[in-house]
Structure formats: structure tokens, C-alpha cells
Design a protein around this motif. Sequence first.
Motif, PDB file in Angstrom:
ATOM      1  N   ASN A   1      81.539  59.338  18.997  1.00 14.01           N
ATOM      2  CA  ASN A   1      82.161  60.199  20.010  1.00 14.01           C
ATOM      3  C   ASN A   1      83.556  60.658  19.623  1.00 14.01           C
ATOM      4  OD1 ASN A   1      80.105  60.458  21.897  1.00 14.01           O
ATOM      5  ND2 ASN A   1      80.591  58.491  22.814  1.00 14.01           N
ATOM      6  N   HIS A   2      84.170  59.950  18.705  1.00 13.77           N
ATOM      7  CA  HIS A   2      85.541  60.258  18.287  1.00 13.77           C
ATOM      8  C   HIS A   2      85.593  61.157  17.050  1.00 13.77           C
ATOM      9  CE1 HIS A   2      89.838  59.367  18.122  1.00 13.77           C
ATOM     10  NE2 HIS A   2      89.719  59.121  16.841  1.00 13.77           N
ATOM     11  N   LEU A   3      84.502  61.177  16.290  1.00 11.72           N
ATOM     12  CA  LEU A   3      84.506  61.851  14.988  1.00 11.72           C
ATOM     13  C   LEU A   3      84.623  63.367  15.077  1.00 11.72           C
ATOM     14  CD1 LEU A   3      81.923  60.173  12.602  1.00 11.72           C
ATOM     15  CD2 LEU A   3      84.404  60.247  12.410  1.00 11.72           C
ATOM     16  N   THR A   4      85.401  63.893  14.166  1.00 12.02           N
ATOM     17  CA  THR A   4      85.439  65.325  13.876  1.00 12.02           C
ATOM     18  C   THR A   4      85.047  65.465  12.413  1.00 12.02           C
ATOM     19  OG1 THR A   4      87.742  65.258  13.130  1.00 12.02           O
ATOM     20  CG2 THR A   4      87.366  65.674  15.501  1.00 12.02           C
ATOM     21  N   THR A   5      84.804  66.658  11.961  1.00 11.59           N
ATOM     22  CA  THR A   5      84.468  66.865  10.547  1.00 11.59           C
ATOM     23  C   THR A   5      85.595  66.361   9.658  1.00 11.59           C
ATOM     24  OG1 THR A   5      83.134  68.776  11.141  1.00 11.59           O
ATOM     25  CG2 THR A   5      83.817  68.615   8.841  1.00 11.59           C
ATOM     26  N   ASN A   6      86.821  66.648  10.022  1.00 11.64           N
ATOM     27  CA  ASN A   6      87.972  66.223   9.231  1.00 11.64           C
ATOM     28  C   ASN A   6      88.066  64.699   9.169  1.00 11.64           C
ATOM     29  OD1 ASN A   6      90.463  66.664   7.768  1.00 11.64           O
ATOM     30  ND2 ASN A   6      91.527  66.062   9.630  1.00 11.64           N
ATOM     31  N   LEU A   7      87.923  64.028  10.322  1.00 15.70           N
ATOM     32  CA  LEU A   7      87.973  62.565  10.331  1.00 15.70           C
ATOM     33  C   LEU A   7      86.819  61.975   9.527  1.00 15.70           C
ATOM     34  CD1 LEU A   7      88.994  61.761  14.018  1.00 15.70           C
ATOM     35  CD2 LEU A   7      90.369  61.411  11.950  1.00 15.70           C
ATOM     36  N   MET A   8      85.645  62.557   9.645  1.00 20.67           N
ATOM     37  CA  MET A   8      84.490  62.084   8.889  1.00 20.67           C
ATOM     38  C   MET A   8      84.774  62.139   7.390  1.00 20.67           C
ATOM     39  SD  MET A   8      80.455  63.218   9.089  1.00 20.67           S
ATOM     40  CE  MET A   8      80.809  64.030  10.591  1.00 20.67           C
TER      41      MET A   8
ATOM     42  N   ASP B   1      94.693  59.331  15.639  1.00 19.10           N
ATOM     43  CA  ASP B   1      93.254  59.608  15.599  1.00 19.10           C
ATOM     44  C   ASP B   1      92.600  58.994  14.371  1.00 19.10           C
ATOM     45  OD1 ASP B   1      93.007  60.948  17.981  1.00 19.10           O
ATOM     46  OD2 ASP B   1      92.893  62.940  17.091  1.00 19.10           O
ATOM     47  N   LEU B   2      93.245  59.131  13.215  1.00 15.47           N
ATOM     48  CA  LEU B   2      92.687  58.564  11.987  1.00 15.47           C
ATOM     49  C   LEU B   2      92.676  57.040  12.049  1.00 15.47           C
ATOM     50  CD1 LEU B   2      91.522  58.877   9.172  1.00 15.47           C
ATOM     51  CD2 LEU B   2      93.873  59.075   8.291  1.00 15.47           C
ATOM     52  N   ALA B   3      93.762  56.449  12.527  1.00 15.95           N
ATOM     53  CA  ALA B   3      93.820  54.989  12.626  1.00 15.95           C
ATOM     54  C   ALA B   3      92.742  54.465  13.574  1.00 15.95           C
ATOM     55  CB  ALA B   3      95.208  54.551  13.095  1.00 15.95           C
TER      56      ALA B   3
ATOM     57  N   THR C   1      78.389  49.304  20.222  1.00 17.68           N
ATOM     58  CA  THR C   1      79.557  49.826  20.931  1.00 17.68           C
ATOM     59  C   THR C   1      80.472  50.598  19.995  1.00 17.68           C
ATOM     60  OG1 THR C   1      79.466  48.050  22.552  1.00 17.68           O
ATOM     61  CG2 THR C   1      81.581  49.177  22.293  1.00 17.68           C
ATOM     62  N   PHE C   2      80.789  50.009  18.843  1.00 18.87           N
ATOM     63  CA  PHE C   2      81.699  50.677  17.908  1.00 18.87           C
ATOM     64  C   PHE C   2      81.068  51.927  17.292  1.00 18.87           C
ATOM     65  CE2 PHE C   2      83.829  46.431  17.842  1.00 18.87           C
ATOM     66  CZ  PHE C   2      85.035  46.868  18.388  1.00 18.87           C
ATOM     67  N   ARG C   3      79.768  51.912  17.069  1.00 17.26           N
ATOM     68  CA  ARG C   3      79.089  53.128  16.586  1.00 17.26           C
ATOM     69  C   ARG C   3      79.206  54.239  17.626  1.00 17.26           C
ATOM     70  NH1 ARG C   3      73.601  50.507  13.988  1.00 17.26           N
ATOM     71  NH2 ARG C   3      74.418  50.282  11.867  1.00 17.26           N
ATOM     72  N   TYR C   4      78.935  53.886  18.866  1.00 17.81           N
ATOM     73  CA  TYR C   4      79.033  54.863  19.951  1.00 17.81           C
ATOM     74  C   TYR C   4      80.448  55.440  20.012  1.00 17.81           C
ATOM     75  CZ  TYR C   4      79.093  56.808  24.656  1.00 17.81           C
ATOM     76  OH  TYR C   4      79.238  57.649  25.726  1.00 17.81           O
ATOM     77  N   ASP C   5      81.439  54.550  20.007  1.00 14.98           N
ATOM     78  CA  ASP C   5      82.831  55.002  20.085  1.00 14.98           C
ATOM     79  C   ASP C   5      83.213  55.881  18.897  1.00 14.98           C
ATOM     80  OD1 ASP C   5      83.147  53.635  22.469  1.00 14.98           O
ATOM     81  OD2 ASP C   5      84.142  51.907  21.551  1.00 14.98           O
ATOM     82  N   LEU C   6      82.818  55.475  17.697  1.00 12.30           N
ATOM     83  CA  LEU C   6      83.166  56.258  16.512  1.00 12.30           C
ATOM     84  C   LEU C   6      82.463  57.609  16.529  1.00 12.30           C
ATOM     85  CD1 LEU C   6      84.661  56.619  13.883  1.00 12.30           C
ATOM     86  CD2 LEU C   6      82.822  55.366  12.720  1.00 12.30           C
TER      87      LEU C   6
END
Length: 147
Positions: free
Chosen positions: A95-102, A50-52, A88-93
Motif C-alpha cells: 500500500n505504500h509502494l510507488t514505482t520510485n520506492l520499488m 517514505d524511503l525509510a 501485515t508488513f506485505r500489506y503495508d508495504l
Amino acid sequence: MTIITNLKKLYESDENLCLEETIELLKQKQFNQLDLENLIEELISLAKIDLAKAKSFLRQIIIHTMLLEYWQVEYEINFRHWIGEIKTFRYDLNNHLTTNLMNKLQDDLENIYQSAVDFVEVKTDLKIFPEKCPYTFAQLLDSNYWP
């Protein structure tokens, strides 16, 4: 042979089936039958993936933002493509982000930026990029931000 031993052997021969069995045990609240060692290993692996993935999305946003801002020779030919990639990459990121990943991405922004610079320097043969990331994390995620 206990279920725990079976799960350990199953993990070695069919990781996916082992995960399905583990999910069933969790649903049935049969926690004492879990193969905790391999379950922990799988969870650690998922967190790394997930982080990668999040770092890759952010790196691509930075790369294409830099191409858009700095590569004037190719601008007219490629700017629409770069804008599309950023969107596209903004949309994907997002949608993938959590507080921890952020939090992890914000902490590692300079390293991610440096890897983007390395790529863009090779691609463009330009050596004009700022030493530190000129974009804030919020700008990189903001669908209305363009350099």
C-alpha cells in the motif's frame, strides 16, 4: 515585511502552520510568495521518511520470513505469529509502494537483507543464513509466497 519573510519566520517557530500556509499559497497559485528553501527541505525530508518506512516494512518481511524458514526450535510456538507479521508488513508495504520506492528497494535489497540477518542472528543465535538474499523482491511482496 513580506510574506516570504513571514513564512521563513513561521517555519522557525511553527513548522506545521507554515506548511498549512504553504499549501494555501500553492492552491492559490501564489508561487512567488513561497519559501522555496524550506519547502524543498520539507520535500526532501518527506522523501527520506517514505524511503525509510518502505525499507523498514521490507526488512520486517525478510526478518519474519527468515524466522519462519530457519528457526525450527521456535517454529511450532511462533509460526502463526510470523505468518501474521509477514502478511501485515506485505500489506503495508504494497500500500505504500510507488514505482520510485520499488526501484530503490530493489537496488538496496542486499543491504536490507544484511540488516535483517544481523537482527535474526542476534535473536536466534543461528549463524546459518545465506550470504546473499535468497528471496527475490517479487517473492517478498507476493501474498502467496511462503518459504
